[in-house]
Write a protein that holds these residues in place. Structure first.
Motif, PDB file in Angstrom:
ATOM      1  N   CYS A   1     -12.697  53.086 -52.766  1.00  0.00           N
ATOM      2  CA  CYS A   1     -12.279  52.020 -53.614  1.00  0.00           C
ATOM      3  C   CYS A   1     -13.176  52.305 -54.851  1.00  0.00           C
ATOM      4  O   CYS A   1     -14.370  53.156 -54.823  1.00  0.00           O
ATOM      5  N   ILE A   2     -12.372  52.156 -55.970  1.00  0.00           N
ATOM      6  CA  ILE A   2     -13.158  52.323 -57.151  1.00  0.00           C
ATOM      7  C   ILE A   2     -13.092  51.087 -58.226  1.00  0.00           C
ATOM      8  O   ILE A   2     -11.854  50.525 -58.404  1.00  0.00           O
ATOM      9  N   SER A   3     -14.206  50.773 -58.727  1.00  0.00           N
ATOM     10  CA  SER A   3     -14.210  49.448 -59.514  1.00  0.00           C
ATOM     11  C   SER A   3     -13.913  49.742 -60.743  1.00  0.00           C
ATOM     12  O   SER A   3     -13.638  50.919 -61.406  1.00  0.00           O
ATOM     13  N   SER A   4     -13.696  48.426 -61.433  1.00  0.00           N
ATOM     14  CA  SER A   4     -13.314  48.760 -62.831  1.00  0.00           C
ATOM     15  C   SER A   4     -14.223  49.250 -63.967  1.00  0.00           C
ATOM     16  O   SER A   4     -13.848  49.944 -64.883  1.00  0.00           O
ATOM     17  N   ARG A   5     -15.412  49.424 -63.195  1.00  0.00           N
ATOM     18  CA  ARG A   5     -16.447  50.333 -63.990  1.00  0.00           C
ATOM     19  C   ARG A   5     -16.700  51.561 -63.393  1.00  0.00           C
ATOM     20  O   ARG A   5     -17.979  51.969 -63.628  1.00  0.00           O
ATOM     21  N   ASN A   6     -15.890  51.942 -62.732  1.00  0.00           N
ATOM     22  CA  ASN A   6     -15.910  53.514 -62.177  1.00  0.00           C
ATOM     23  C   ASN A   6     -16.912  53.804 -60.989  1.00  0.00           C
ATOM     24  O   ASN A   6     -17.316  54.806 -60.714  1.00  0.00           O
ATOM     25  N   ALA A   7     -17.478  52.803 -60.279  1.00  0.00           N
ATOM     26  CA  ALA A   7     -18.274  52.835 -59.342  1.00  0.00           C
ATOM     27  C   ALA A   7     -17.360  53.064 -58.056  1.00  0.00           C
ATOM     28  O   ALA A   7     -16.524  52.427 -57.889  1.00  0.00           O
ATOM     29  N   ASP A   8     -17.631  54.199 -57.429  1.00  0.00           N
ATOM     30  CA  ASP A   8     -16.714  54.479 -56.240  1.00  0.00           C
ATOM     31  C   ASP A   8     -17.425  54.239 -54.693  1.00  0.00           C
ATOM     32  O   ASP A   8     -18.712  54.401 -54.888  1.00  0.00           O
ATOM     33  N   THR A   9     -16.641  54.032 -53.821  1.00  0.00           N
ATOM     34  CA  THR A   9     -17.204  53.710 -52.362  1.00  0.00           C
ATOM     35  C   THR A   9     -16.238  54.407 -51.683  1.00  0.00           C
ATOM     36  O   THR A   9     -15.104  54.524 -51.779  1.00  0.00           O
ATOM     37  N   TYR A  10     -16.827  54.790 -50.185  1.00  0.00           N
ATOM     38  CA  TYR A  10     -15.873  55.432 -49.425  1.00  0.00           C
ATOM     39  C   TYR A  10     -16.259  55.003 -47.814  1.00  0.00           C
ATOM     40  O   TYR A  10     -17.608  54.703 -47.778  1.00  0.00           O
ATOM     41  N   ILE A  11     -15.264  55.253 -47.015  1.00  0.00           N
ATOM     42  CA  ILE A  11     -15.913  54.984 -45.652  1.00  0.00           C
ATOM     43  C   ILE A  11     -16.588  56.109 -45.238  1.00  0.00           C
ATOM     44  O   ILE A  11     -16.575  57.264 -45.791  1.00  0.00           O
ATOM     45  N   ASP A  12     -17.384  56.245 -44.333  1.00  0.00           N
ATOM     46  CA  ASP A  12     -18.241  57.321 -43.928  1.00  0.00           C
ATOM     47  C   ASP A  12     -17.548  58.530 -43.356  1.00  0.00           C
ATOM     48  O   ASP A  12     -17.933  59.772 -43.760  1.00  0.00           O
ATOM     49  N   SER A  13     -16.407  58.309 -43.016  1.00  0.00           N
ATOM     50  CA  SER A  13     -15.496  59.595 -42.084  1.00  0.00           C
ATOM     51  C   SER A  13     -15.145  60.271 -43.286  1.00  0.00           C
ATOM     52  O   SER A  13     -14.735  61.508 -43.032  1.00  0.00           O
ATOM     53  N   VAL A  14     -14.867  59.949 -44.497  1.00  0.00           N
ATOM     54  CA  VAL A  14     -14.219  60.758 -45.673  1.00  0.00           C
ATOM     55  C   VAL A  14     -15.257  61.192 -46.623  1.00  0.00           C
ATOM     56  O   VAL A  14     -15.016  61.894 -47.499  1.00  0.00           O
ATOM     57  N   LYS A  15     -16.467  60.799 -46.616  1.00  0.00           N
ATOM     58  CA  LYS A  15     -17.677  60.899 -47.437  1.00  0.00           C
ATOM     59  C   LYS A  15     -17.631  62.704 -47.514  1.00  0.00           C
ATOM     60  O   LYS A  15     -17.909  63.090 -46.533  1.00  0.00           O
ATOM     61  N   GLY A  16     -17.668  63.134 -48.750  1.00  0.00           N
ATOM     62  CA  GLY A  16     -17.895  64.578 -49.163  1.00  0.00           C
ATOM     63  C   GLY A  16     -16.535  65.462 -48.993  1.00  0.00           C
ATOM     64  O   GLY A  16     -16.580  66.501 -49.452  1.00  0.00           O
ATOM     65  N   ARG A  17     -15.615  64.752 -48.398  1.00  0.00           N
ATOM     66  CA  ARG A  17     -14.241  65.215 -48.386  1.00  0.00           C
ATOM     67  C   ARG A  17     -13.311  64.627 -49.494  1.00  0.00           C
ATOM     68  O   ARG A  17     -12.417  65.341 -49.949  1.00  0.00           O
ATOM     69  N   PHE A  18     -13.261  63.408 -49.511  1.00  0.00           N
ATOM     70  CA  PHE A  18     -12.250  62.711 -50.376  1.00  0.00           C
ATOM     71  C   PHE A  18     -13.136  62.302 -51.854  1.00  0.00           C
ATOM     72  O   PHE A  18     -14.230  62.086 -51.641  1.00  0.00           O
ATOM     73  N   THR A  19     -12.307  62.204 -52.855  1.00  0.00           N
ATOM     74  CA  THR A  19     -12.727  61.744 -54.200  1.00  0.00           C
ATOM     75  C   THR A  19     -11.702  60.821 -54.907  1.00  0.00           C
ATOM     76  O   THR A  19     -10.643  61.220 -54.963  1.00  0.00           O
ATOM     77  N   ILE A  20     -12.095  59.555 -55.134  1.00  0.00           N
ATOM     78  CA  ILE A  20     -11.389  58.731 -55.923  1.00  0.00           C
ATOM     79  C   ILE A  20     -11.801  58.788 -57.464  1.00  0.00           C
ATOM     80  O   ILE A  20     -12.918  58.930 -57.902  1.00  0.00           O
ATOM     81  N   SER A  21     -10.570  58.759 -58.291  1.00  0.00           N
ATOM     82  CA  SER A  21     -10.980  58.781 -59.444  1.00  0.00           C
ATOM     83  C   SER A  21      -9.617  57.917 -60.416  1.00  0.00           C
ATOM     84  O   SER A  21      -8.744  57.732 -59.706  1.00  0.00           O
ATOM     85  N   ARG A  22     -10.125  57.703 -61.657  1.00  0.00           N
ATOM     86  CA  ARG A  22      -8.941  57.038 -62.316  1.00  0.00           C
ATOM     87  C   ARG A  22      -8.795  57.639 -63.679  1.00  0.00           C
ATOM     88  O   ARG A  22      -9.788  58.094 -64.241  1.00  0.00           O
ATOM     89  N   ASP A  23      -7.517  57.666 -64.197  1.00  0.00           N
ATOM     90  CA  ASP A  23      -7.207  58.125 -65.502  1.00  0.00           C
ATOM     91  C   ASP A  23      -6.662  56.776 -66.323  1.00  0.00           C
ATOM     92  O   ASP A  23      -5.673  56.596 -66.169  1.00  0.00           O
ATOM     93  N   ASN A  24      -7.518  56.016 -66.937  1.00  0.00           N
ATOM     94  CA  ASN A  24      -7.042  54.893 -67.564  1.00  0.00           C
ATOM     95  C   ASN A  24      -5.751  55.381 -68.694  1.00  0.00           C
ATOM     96  O   ASN A  24      -5.056  54.392 -68.837  1.00  0.00           O
ATOM     97  N   ALA A  25      -6.133  56.419 -69.284  1.00  0.00           N
ATOM     98  CA  ALA A  25      -5.069  56.616 -70.143  1.00  0.00           C
ATOM     99  C   ALA A  25      -3.566  56.836 -69.593  1.00  0.00           C
ATOM    100  O   ALA A  25      -2.568  56.726 -70.234  1.00  0.00           O
ATOM    101  N   LYS A  26      -3.491  57.212 -68.295  1.00  0.00           N
ATOM    102  CA  LYS A  26      -2.321  57.539 -67.440  1.00  0.00           C
ATOM    103  C   LYS A  26      -1.952  56.181 -66.708  1.00  0.00           C
ATOM    104  O   LYS A  26      -1.000  56.114 -66.111  1.00  0.00           O
TER     105      LYS A  26
END
Length: 123
Positions: free
Chosen positions: A50-75
């Motif tokens: 999950c990524i907040s509107s202020r770009n704080a991200d959270t992950y479930i334990d099983s994907v930490k270190g492997r998955f990365t969430i990001s946002r491009d507001n321009a797109k």
């Protein structure tokens, strides 16, 4: 009202990578928290990241270190980079959004959902 469309799923070998995209229309995502979920057949849906509107991200334990969430507001798009994929992670991935301007991000109360994109991981 925001419409969400996922893309980027496909077939990858175990240990491989995919980048999922969640493209929004109808509204800017600037003030939305956006989350990725997955649901395997016969299992409950689980929030993956999950990524907040202020770009704080959270992950479930099983994907930490492997998955990365990001946002491009321009797109108006949120991404989920998935590395070192495992066969048990093969399923449909959905993105969902909720309008909330906050640092926090949780998986509850998401009113807007995409239709999903299928990830297949071969062993």
């Amino acid at each position: 009202q925001v419409q969400l469309v996922e893309s980027g799923g496909g077939l990858v070998q175990s240990g491989g990578s995919l980048r999922l995209s969640c493209a929004a229309s109808g509204s800017t995502l600037d003030y939305y928290a956006v989350a990725w979920f997955r649901q395997a057949p016969g299992k409950e849906r689980e929030g993956v990241s999950c990524i907040s509107s202020r770009n704080a991200d959270t992950y479930i334990d099983s994907v930490k270190g492997r998955f990365t969430i990001s946002r491009d507001n321009a797109k108006n798009t949120v991404y989920l980079q998935m590395n070192s994929l495992k066969p048990e992670e093969a399923t449909v991935y959905y993105c969902a959004a909720r309008m909330i301007y906050d640092w926090r991000c949780d998986y509850n109360g998401m009113p807007y959902w995409g239709k999903g994109t299928l990830v297949t991981v071969s062993s």
